[in-house]
Motif scaffolding. Sequence first.
Motif, mmCIF file in Angstrom:
data_model
loop_
_atom_site.group_PDB
_atom_site.id
_atom_site.type_symbol
_atom_site.label_atom_id
_atom_site.label_comp_id
_atom_site.label_asym_id
_atom_site.label_seq_id
_atom_site.Cartn_x
_atom_site.Cartn_y
_atom_site.Cartn_z
ATOM 1 N N GLU A 137 43.621 23.922 28.483
ATOM 2 C CA GLU A 137 42.179 24.189 28.560
ATOM 3 C C GLU A 137 41.798 24.963 27.304
ATOM 4 N N PRO A 138 41.558 24.266 26.184
ATOM 5 C CA PRO A 138 41.361 24.953 24.906
ATOM 6 C C PRO A 138 40.190 25.936 24.865
ATOM 7 N N GLU A 139 39.177 25.728 25.681
ATOM 8 C CA GLU A 139 38.018 26.620 25.663
ATOM 9 C C GLU A 139 38.202 27.834 26.571
ATOM 10 N N ALA A 140 39.199 27.791 27.434
ATOM 11 C CA ALA A 140 39.410 28.878 28.402
ATOM 12 C C ALA A 140 40.001 30.105 27.711
ATOM 13 N N GLU A 141 39.593 31.255 28.194
ATOM 14 C CA GLU A 141 40.182 32.510 27.736
ATOM 15 C C GLU A 141 41.278 32.892 28.718
ATOM 16 N N ARG A 142 42.424 33.268 28.192
ATOM 17 C CA ARG A 142 43.580 33.631 29.017
ATOM 18 C C ARG A 142 44.013 35.047 28.688
ATOM 19 N N TYR A 143 44.434 35.786 29.687
ATOM 20 C CA TYR A 143 44.983 37.116 29.441
ATOM 21 C C TYR A 143 46.497 37.063 29.616
ATOM 22 N N GLY A 144 47.170 38.126 29.207
ATOM 23 C CA GLY A 144 48.627 38.136 29.150
ATOM 24 C C GLY A 144 49.334 37.721 30.422
ATOM 25 N N LEU A 145 48.976 38.319 31.554
ATOM 26 C CA LEU A 145 49.656 37.994 32.808
ATOM 27 C C LEU A 145 49.442 36.531 33.181
ATOM 28 N N ASP A 146 48.252 36.029 32.929
ATOM 29 C CA ASP A 146 47.949 34.624 33.179
ATOM 30 C C ASP A 146 48.878 33.732 32.346
ATOM 31 N N ASP A 196 39.984 39.167 22.259
ATOM 32 C CA ASP A 196 38.898 40.112 22.491
ATOM 33 C C ASP A 196 39.162 40.877 23.773
ATOM 34 N N TRP A 197 38.802 42.164 23.753
ATOM 35 C CA TRP A 197 38.935 42.977 24.951
ATOM 36 C C TRP A 197 37.783 42.691 25.905
ATOM 37 N N GLU A 198 38.095 42.668 27.169
ATOM 38 C CA GLU A 198 37.112 42.490 28.228
ATOM 39 C C GLU A 198 36.186 43.714 28.258
ATOM 40 N N PRO A 249 36.515 50.413 33.486
ATOM 41 C CA PRO A 249 37.797 50.446 34.198
ATOM 42 C C PRO A 249 37.736 51.167 35.534
ATOM 43 N N VAL A 250 36.902 52.189 35.641
ATOM 44 C CA VAL A 250 36.788 52.920 36.905
ATOM 45 C C VAL A 250 36.147 52.030 37.963
ATOM 46 N N ALA A 251 35.060 51.360 37.599
ATOM 47 C CA ALA A 251 34.372 50.484 38.551
ATOM 48 C C ALA A 251 35.244 49.280 38.929
ATOM 49 N N ALA A 252 35.967 48.735 37.949
ATOM 50 C CA ALA A 252 36.802 47.558 38.209
ATOM 51 C C ALA A 252 38.106 47.927 38.906
ATOM 52 N N GLY A 253 38.526 49.187 38.786
ATOM 53 C CA GLY A 253 39.772 49.609 39.408
ATOM 54 C C GLY A 253 41.008 49.121 38.672
ATOM 55 N N ARG A 254 40.831 48.778 37.398
ATOM 56 C CA ARG A 254 41.949 48.303 36.576
ATOM 57 C C ARG A 254 41.555 48.457 35.109
ATOM 58 N N PRO A 255 42.554 48.469 34.239
ATOM 59 C CA PRO A 255 42.225 48.549 32.805
ATOM 60 C C PRO A 255 41.626 47.228 32.306
ATOM 61 N N PRO A 256 40.918 47.260 31.199
ATOM 62 C CA PRO A 256 40.375 46.006 30.649
ATOM 63 C C PRO A 256 41.501 45.085 30.192
ATOM 64 N N ARG A 257 41.231 43.806 30.278
ATOM 65 C CA ARG A 257 42.200 42.800 29.845
ATOM 66 C C ARG A 257 41.858 42.352 28.431
#
Length: 110
Positions: free
Chosen positions: A17-26, A54-56, A60-68
């Motif tokens: 999926e060339p247009e999709a953005e993927r993060y490390g765990l994905d 690019d950083w998300e 982080p407090v509202a999301a309950g996780r660090p940015p990806r």
Amino acid sequence: MRITIPVAKVLAALLAEPEAERYGLDLMRLTGLASGTLYPVLHRLRAAGWLAADWEAIDPVAAGRPPRRYYRLTAEGVAEARRALADLRAAIPDDRPTWGGAGPTEAPAW
């Protein structure tokens, strides 16, 4: 760029999926690569200009996780990845043994 097996796995996952953005765990899940292998590959691809990152933008407090950090192939990366994987496929001989069958292509008796 030298196309190793880990690089080929990452490129294939991103090209699915060339247009999709993927993060490390994905990408780790898609490729089966450990983080110690994946992140150096991502760094090499970015240095070659094949990958953008690019950083998300979240709280982080509202999301309950660090940015990806999201990765995606650049236009050059899409073209180069397709060429590299095609070259890799072309380099694999068509007459390689099919082990487990009958006849002269059986697995060697080690």
